[in-house]
Design an enzyme around this catalytic site. Structure first.
Site, mmCIF file in Angstrom:
data_model
loop_
_atom_site.group_PDB
_atom_site.id
_atom_site.type_symbol
_atom_site.label_atom_id
_atom_site.label_comp_id
_atom_site.label_asym_id
_atom_site.label_seq_id
_atom_site.Cartn_x
_atom_site.Cartn_y
_atom_site.Cartn_z
ATOM 1 C CG ASP A 1 -2.267 2.349 6.266
ATOM 2 O OD1 ASP A 1 -2.222 2.116 5.036
ATOM 3 O OD2 ASP A 1 -2.879 3.315 6.747
ATOM 4 C CG ASP B 1 -1.736 1.202 1.405
ATOM 5 O OD1 ASP B 1 -2.511 1.504 0.484
ATOM 6 O OD2 ASP B 1 -1.605 1.885 2.433
ATOM 7 C CG ASP C 1 -1.851 7.825 0.302
ATOM 8 O OD1 ASP C 1 -0.779 7.904 -0.316
ATOM 9 O OD2 ASP C 1 -2.899 8.371 -0.088
#
Length: 260
Positions: free
Chosen positions: A196, A8, A10
């Site tokens: 996250d 991922d 961001d």
């Protein structure tokens, strides 16, 4: 191919506030030296991902864009087909007005508003608004209203994924689904996935090694079954610093430098 990394962006490889990957530079350099592919997997558009791939030296590998709704092929810089996005916007027009007004998608915002919510500069915000398969947006209603909103969208074949900042709508496709296709094509011996947010969960569970990167700004990921057997771990450090340490740890565990 001894290892393939799926990540991922961001809040994971990129800092939540600055969008910098500087703290992950040592691990990225090591992976490059070992010829370990890094596949970016994000809700970002192809127009956003392609320049970032080039900046990080990852353009030779595919990328998973718009939360898995489509894949950017190696060396490509855009996805031209916008039919799915236009169909998403049409579905939103069919939603009852009292629910529809609680969702403000990128298609409802101008570039200036996208800049305000994402903290991107003008050029980057314009790329973020260049959608082809999905519609991220902000939800302002209650959880109960959101359930009604999603149920109404489901009658049009639209599903939703919750990321770190936005609720993203699409006609299906997940990061894990796109990841599975890439694994089938490249046949790596092992896979590592880092994320996250809740929309990363299936990707983490699919990998041989899953890493939940600490992000104090997002909703986080509840405890996963793999954490008990060690196939999934969490970082103590946040964002790219946590990403860096986790990747270095896995490379050491697999003794990739010794085999190289």
């Amino acid at each position: 191919m001894q290892l393939m990394v799926f990540t991922d962006l961001d809040g994971t490889l990129l800092d939540h506030e600055s969008y910098s990957s500087a703290d992950a530079a040592p691990a990225l350099a090591l992976l490059k030296s070992l010829n370990v592919p890094v596949v970016l997997a994000s809700s970002k558009t192809a127009a956003e991902i392609a320049p970032l791939q080039a900046e990080l030296g990852l353009s030779e590998w595919p990328a998973i864009v718009e939360n898995g709704a489509t894949t950017l092929e190696p060396g490509a810089d855009t996805v031209d087909d916008r039919d799915a996005y236009e169909a998403l916007r049409a579905a939103l027009r069919e939603i009852p007005a009292d629910l529809r007004r609680m969702f403000r998608g990128f298609g409802d915002m101008g570039v200036d508003e996208i800049m305000r919510h994402t903290k991107l500069d003008f050029e980057a915000a314009a790329r973020a608004g260049d959608r082809s398969h999905s519609e991220p947006g902000l939800w302002s209603g209650t959880d109960e209203d959101e359930a009604s909103f999603l149920a109404a969208l489901a009658t049009h074949g639209v599903a939703a994924r919750r990321g770190g900042r936005f609720l993203t709508l699409s006609f299906g496709g997940t990061k894990a689904g796109a990841m599975a296709g890439i694994i089938t094509k490249y046949q790596p011996a092992r896979t590592l996935a880092l994320g996250d947010a809740p929309n990363d969960t299936e990707m983490l569970e699919l990998a041989d090694f899953g890493v939940i990167v600490r992000n104090d700004h997002g909703p986080g990921i509840p405890e996963l079954p793999g954490e008990k057997n060690g196939s999934i771990r969490r970082t103590e450090l946040a964002g790219p610093a946590g990403w860096n340490k986790a990747v270095l740890d896995v490379v050491q565990e697999l003794k990739l430098q010794e085999s190289a």
